[in-house]
Design an enzyme around this catalytic site. Structure first.
Site, mmCIF file in Angstrom:
data_model
loop_
_atom_site.group_PDB
_atom_site.id
_atom_site.type_symbol
_atom_site.label_atom_id
_atom_site.label_comp_id
_atom_site.label_asym_id
_atom_site.label_seq_id
_atom_site.Cartn_x
_atom_site.Cartn_y
_atom_site.Cartn_z
ATOM 1 N N ARG A 90 29.320 36.417 5.720
ATOM 2 C CA ARG A 90 30.088 36.880 4.560
ATOM 3 C C ARG A 90 30.126 35.782 3.506
ATOM 4 O O ARG A 90 30.750 34.745 3.710
ATOM 5 C CB ARG A 90 31.517 37.245 4.970
ATOM 6 C CG ARG A 90 31.614 38.476 5.857
ATOM 7 C CD ARG A 90 33.075 38.842 6.053
ATOM 8 N NE ARG A 90 33.230 40.083 6.801
ATOM 9 C CZ ARG A 90 34.383 40.730 6.946
ATOM 10 N NH1 ARG A 90 35.479 40.230 6.391
ATOM 11 N NH2 ARG A 90 34.451 41.852 7.633
ATOM 12 N N ASP A 114 31.157 34.138 -0.171
ATOM 13 C CA ASP A 114 32.306 34.174 -1.064
ATOM 14 C C ASP A 114 31.902 34.659 -2.455
ATOM 15 O O ASP A 114 30.717 34.767 -2.785
ATOM 16 C CB ASP A 114 32.934 32.781 -1.187
ATOM 17 C CG ASP A 114 33.621 32.333 0.084
ATOM 18 O OD1 ASP A 114 33.989 33.196 0.886
ATOM 19 O OD2 ASP A 114 33.781 31.106 0.262
ATOM 20 N N ARG A 143 30.463 24.231 0.803
ATOM 21 C CA ARG A 143 30.868 23.728 -0.510
ATOM 22 C C ARG A 143 31.761 22.492 -0.395
ATOM 23 O O ARG A 143 31.750 21.619 -1.273
ATOM 24 C CB ARG A 143 31.552 24.839 -1.294
ATOM 25 C CG ARG A 143 30.579 25.946 -1.707
ATOM 26 C CD ARG A 143 31.272 27.234 -2.043
ATOM 27 N NE ARG A 143 32.232 27.060 -3.119
ATOM 28 C CZ ARG A 143 33.207 27.914 -3.387
ATOM 29 N NH1 ARG A 143 33.370 29.009 -2.639
ATOM 30 N NH2 ARG A 143 34.027 27.689 -4.391
#
Length: 285
Positions: free
Chosen positions: A61, A63, A212
């Site tokens: 999944r 973002d 990230r």
């Protein structure tokens, strides 16, 4: 949980890509925001003229704002519907889907295949430029501009301390009941001929914001704001550090998902569902 497909249904593997800038991530949202899953499920319902929506299961999944070049999903379709539409499904989806998401392949999946749990690794790329003039306008939606000169050797030295199986709680957004133990298989930087720096980040799985956050920590090393040892010390501390910035999503792309041989798919799926602990660590994480 079982990966057995219900009688009368066929599991179909979908290989797809999307530009994430105008999506609120992969997963459908309760408030009706635009998502990749929602667009594909709606298109699939329309082109098959089905009265019901068939739910997708995805490998990872992503973002809001994150892109994908090699995303994988599966969907269970009635056998009769699959036989009727399989030959023309891709062309019909191409005519119905918006231009920022494409399905490249729709094939009957091997027995035991689960797009999420059968995967053995996911590979992401994060792209950054430290050019003083900024980002090429044609690449601005996929490359982050870092307004400091970056030392790639220092970044790679710091990255080496993060590779392996660890509890990445310091680099993840905590989710109730979810483990933050992951095996980071590869983390390295290369500078391309065009000057763009590209991080390859490969792991068996990722927790929320992990890539990230790792990139954010390494950029601070590369521009001299933190020493080479700092990202490893943050990892060992096991708690979120306010100095670790989660970099913007548009530089991140899911490049590829890896799966084992067909005869190992079901076993991998069962293994992936087991909550992991590090050696000598007991209890829930």
């Amino acid at each position: 949980m079982s990966d057995d497909v219900q009688p009368g249904f066929v599991r179909v593997r979908l290989d797809l890509s999307y530009d994430g800038r105008d999506f609120s991530g992969w997963a459908k949202q309760a408030r009706g925001q635009r998502t990749v899953q929602g667009e594909i499920e709606d298109a699939l319902k329309t082109v098959t003229r089905s009265p019901e929506t068939f739910e997708l299961t995805v490998a990872g999944r992503t973002d809001a704002g994150v892109h994908a070049r090699g995303q994988v999903a599966h969907v269970d379709l009635p056998e009769e519907l699959w036989r009727e539409h399989r030959e023309k499904l891709l062309r019909r989806l191409a005519g119905r889907l918006p231009h920022d998401v494409r399905v490249w392949s729709a094939t009957e999946a091997p027995e035991g295949f689960n797009a999420r749990f059968s995967a053995v690794w996911r590979r992401y790329a994060y792209r950054v430029t430290d050019h003083p003039g900024g980002v090429d306008p044609l690449l601005r939606g996929h490359v982050l501009w870092h307004d400091w000169t970056l030392d790639m050797d220092a970044m790679n030295e710091a990255a080496a301390a993060l590779v392996g199986e660890h509890d990445f709680a310091a680099y993840c957004k905590k989710r109730e009941g979810a483990t933050t133990i992951r095996t980071l298989q590869e983390l390295r930087w290369e500078r391309r001929p065009d000057g763009i720096m590209e991080a390859t980040v490969k792991a068996d799985a990722f927790c929320h914001n992990m890539v990230r956050s790792l990139v954010g920590a390494l950029l601070f090393v590369g521009d001299g704001h933190r020493p080479v040892e700092w990202p490893g010390k943050v990892l060992a501390a096991g708690v979120r550090d306010s100095a670790v910035h989660v970099v913007r999503p548009h530089g991140l792309t899911l490049e590829e998902v890896g799966y084992p041989a067909d005869d190992q798919l079901a076993a991998r799926s069962r293994e992936a569902r087991n909550k992991r602990t590090l050696p000598g660590v007991a209890g829930c994480c």
